[in-house]
Enzyme design. Structure first.
Site, PDB file in Angstrom:
ATOM      1  N   SER A 241     -19.390  47.113 -27.372  1.00 29.51           N
ATOM      2  CA  SER A 241     -20.326  47.967 -28.124  1.00 29.51           C
ATOM      3  C   SER A 241     -19.858  49.419 -28.133  1.00 29.51           C
ATOM      4  O   SER A 241     -19.899  50.093 -29.173  1.00 29.51           O
ATOM      5  CB  SER A 241     -21.747  47.851 -27.561  1.00 29.51           C
ATOM      6  OG  SER A 241     -21.769  48.080 -26.177  1.00 29.51           O
ATOM      7  N   HIS A 271     -21.456  39.372 -24.908  1.00 31.27           N
ATOM      8  CA  HIS A 271     -21.749  40.766 -24.519  1.00 31.27           C
ATOM      9  C   HIS A 271     -23.253  40.869 -24.231  1.00 31.27           C
ATOM     10  O   HIS A 271     -23.776  40.135 -23.403  1.00 31.27           O
ATOM     11  CB  HIS A 271     -21.255  41.678 -25.655  1.00 31.27           C
ATOM     12  CG  HIS A 271     -21.202  43.138 -25.331  1.00 31.27           C
ATOM     13  ND1 HIS A 271     -21.278  43.651 -24.064  1.00 31.27           N
ATOM     14  CD2 HIS A 271     -21.075  44.237 -26.155  1.00 31.27           C
ATOM     15  CE1 HIS A 271     -21.204  44.977 -24.103  1.00 31.27           C
ATOM     16  NE2 HIS A 271     -21.084  45.361 -25.358  1.00 31.27           N
ATOM     17  N   HIS A 318     -16.609  38.603 -16.011  1.00 34.16           N
ATOM     18  CA  HIS A 318     -16.480  39.919 -16.643  1.00 34.16           C
ATOM     19  C   HIS A 318     -15.022  40.178 -16.988  1.00 34.16           C
ATOM     20  O   HIS A 318     -14.120  39.729 -16.283  1.00 34.16           O
ATOM     21  CB  HIS A 318     -17.000  41.028 -15.719  1.00 34.16           C
ATOM     22  CG  HIS A 318     -17.329  42.277 -16.462  1.00 34.16           C
ATOM     23  ND1 HIS A 318     -16.400  43.263 -16.710  1.00 34.16           N
ATOM     24  CD2 HIS A 318     -18.478  42.677 -17.077  1.00 34.16           C
ATOM     25  CE1 HIS A 318     -16.974  44.222 -17.414  1.00 34.16           C
ATOM     26  NE2 HIS A 318     -18.231  43.894 -17.652  1.00 34.16           N
ATOM     27  N   ARG A 327     -24.688  46.743 -11.063  1.00 30.24           N
ATOM     28  CA  ARG A 327     -25.916  46.785 -11.878  1.00 30.24           C
ATOM     29  C   ARG A 327     -26.762  45.543 -11.581  1.00 30.24           C
ATOM     30  O   ARG A 327     -27.983  45.587 -11.635  1.00 30.24           O
ATOM     31  CB  ARG A 327     -25.554  46.859 -13.362  1.00 30.24           C
ATOM     32  CG  ARG A 327     -24.722  48.096 -13.708  1.00 30.24           C
ATOM     33  CD  ARG A 327     -24.187  48.044 -15.123  1.00 30.24           C
ATOM     34  NE  ARG A 327     -23.345  46.890 -15.360  1.00 30.24           N
ATOM     35  CZ  ARG A 327     -22.849  46.530 -16.543  1.00 30.24           C
ATOM     36  NH1 ARG A 327     -23.126  47.249 -17.609  1.00 30.24           N
ATOM     37  NH2 ARG A 327     -22.076  45.462 -16.667  1.00 30.24           N
ATOM     38  N   ASP A 373     -26.212  41.069 -16.763  1.00 29.75           N
ATOM     39  CA  ASP A 373     -27.183  40.259 -17.506  1.00 29.75           C
ATOM     40  C   ASP A 373     -27.781  39.112 -16.693  1.00 29.75           C
ATOM     41  O   ASP A 373     -28.737  38.485 -17.136  1.00 29.75           O
ATOM     42  CB  ASP A 373     -26.516  39.703 -18.770  1.00 29.75           C
ATOM     43  CG  ASP A 373     -26.032  40.822 -19.674  1.00 29.75           C
ATOM     44  OD1 ASP A 373     -26.801  41.771 -19.882  1.00 29.75           O
ATOM     45  OD2 ASP A 373     -24.888  40.760 -20.144  1.00 29.75           O
TER      46      ASP A 373
END
Ligand code: CMX
Length: 435
Positions: A241, A271, A318, A327, A373
């Site tokens: 992105s 993504h 990843h 995260r 995610d």
């Protein structure tokens, strides 16, 4: 000139001079090499762009201007009674490389509130979309519809000097960031709450106001939004992105075009859409096993079955990271503190134990650990935000902070139109055989 813009101008002028000198004096210094494997694997690790706002280390994870997520939780200003950082503070840090004061962050919250008004045609366009359109489709279209407000495009048409690109880019970025929560909340309420919209509360900070417009008044949910919108903001420039925004903006398309493109990229399941895929996967797992309290053995079976069906395990792996994503850990720490007794969260934690050895055993997965995610959906479900088609939109609202701060830098530093070289497979075969 506003205080943030003034700071940015001074800092960017200094760096601009340094980079001009470096380019002149050291322009032919090699900073890396590219091999065929990298080209065939999606340009992995090729150093080809400058991105000021954050940097990703494969082991340590994301650092925003050198600060890790745990450091930001300590250092960025908080709302009274909350331990989560304010995303306004992260934007300030990314833009001018300084930890802001409480006063500066309050100024930024107010400034975004002043810029938050949405033109009527954006709502009309959204209303013309079928409810079956994915929220990310609606989000991209709404962002593009805001292009009518572009200061950059207007000034360019009037003959703006190159020296002023950064200024118009800054104004558009501030305006777009200010408007995104309202647009996202509008899509959510339109799709999932019969179009019963909630007016913004101008006394709240950016993230809390977003929570309020979504329809969530729970203080812990507001805390979650502050954390969520901070940790998803940036992941250096090479992720899909961010890179899309960077590429589009290098043509001097304004930030509305650029960010809409970036959001189209975020909407891919490899993504940002992975956050909806993860909770779908957990719902399917519960359905398949027949209980919301599966054993680890049952979870392992389901994971193996999914891989055998030729599918990926969403939320794992990843392109750059080689350790659990900080995260993910930040969300786990939040859930450990604020959430007791959620079967979905427990499944996320069990997957964290079960999935990595299974992926590692495949022998081909470069990173078997969870990414950002893997956790978010279970927490959102806990607070009642169960409509997972909307999850990537929340990611998108946050991603604006990093990519638009970085884009303002790109225009201030006068980066060129992006134009790498492509080759044909015929060229590769000839070249490699000669080598
Ligand atoms: N489950 C099953 N297989 C996986 C896997 C996963 N989670 N992650 C990687 N693999 C497989 C790849 O599909 C590839 O298989 P083939 O050689 O058969 O094509 C192989 O392992 C090697 O891939 P890799 O080098 O480890 O990973 P990439 O850099 O190519 O891709 C990513 C990275 C994220 C696309 C991949 O790990 C993946 O598909 N993960 C699941 C989707 C996901 O969670 N995406 C979100 C990423 C974070 C974000 O951007 O929001």
């Amino acid at each position: 000139m506003d205080p943030l813009k003034k700071k940015f101008f001074e800092k960017s002028q200094t760096l601009l001079k340094e980079l001009k000198t470096l380019r002149k004096e050291k322009g032919d210094v090699k900073i890396g090499e590219v091999n065929l494997g990298q080209v065939l694997a999606g340009m992995r690790g090729v150093k080809s762009m400058v991105w000021e706002t954050s940097e990703l280390d494969p082991i340590e994870g994301i650092k925003f201007r050198g600060y890790s997520i745990p450091q930001l939780r300590e250092l960025l200003p908080h709302k009274k009674g909350d331990r989560q950082p304010l995303p306004e503070g992260l934007f300030w840090l990314m833009l001018v490389d300084e930890i802001p004061t409480q006063e500066q962050v309050d100024w930024l919250s107010d400034e975004w509130e002043k810029r938050a008004e949405i033109p009527a045609h954006t709502f009309d366009i959204l209303e013309s979309m079928p409810l079956t359109a994915h929220p990310m489709t609606q989000f991209c279209i709404a962002i593009l519809s805001l292009q009518t407000e572009s200061i950059f495009a207007k000034k360019y048409a009037e003959g703006m000097s190159k020296d002023d690109y950064w200024d118009a880019s800054y104004e558009d970025s501030m305006n777009l960031i200010a408007k995104l929560p309202r647009i996202a909340a509008y899509i959510y309420r339109r799709n999932f709450h019969d179009g019963k919209h909630i007016e913004p509360d101008l006394t709240l900070d950016w993230a809390a106001n977003f929570a309020h417009m979504l329809g969530f008044e729970n203080q812990d949910f507001k805390r979650l939004m502050r954390l969520y919108l901070t940790i998803h903001a940036d992941h250096e420039g090479g992720n899909a992105s961010a890179h899309t925004v960077h590429l589009i903006n290098s043509t001097l398309s304004d930030v509305y075009y650029s960010f809409a493109g970036g959001m189209s990229s975020l909407a891919g399941p490899l993504h940002g859409l992975a956050n909806q895929e993860v909770i779908k996967f957990i719902f399917e797992l519960i359905e398949d096993i027949g209980t919301s309290k599966p054993t680890k053995e049952q979870i392992a079976e389901f994971v193996k079955k999914t891989i055998a069906e030729g599918k990926v395990i969403p939320g794992y792996g990843h392109a750059v990271l080689r350790e659990p994503d900080p995260r993910f850990i930040a969300q786990k720490v939040f859930a450990e503190h604020y959430i007791t007794d959620s079967d979905h969260v427990q499944i996320v934690w069990d997957l964290f134990e079960v999935v990595p050895p299974i992926l590692a055993d495949l022998g081909k997965v470069a990173n078997p650990w969870p990414n950002v995610d893997a956790h978010s959906g279970a927490i959102l479900v806990h607070y009642g935000l169960k409509e997972y088609q909307f999850y990537t939109v929340i990611f998108g609202v946050s991603r604006a902070l990093g990519v638009l701060a970085a884009t303002t830098w790109s225009r201030a530093l006068g980066f060129s139109l992006e134009r790498p070289k492509s080759v044909t497979s015929e060229w590769i075969k000839k070249f490699v055989n000669k080598a």
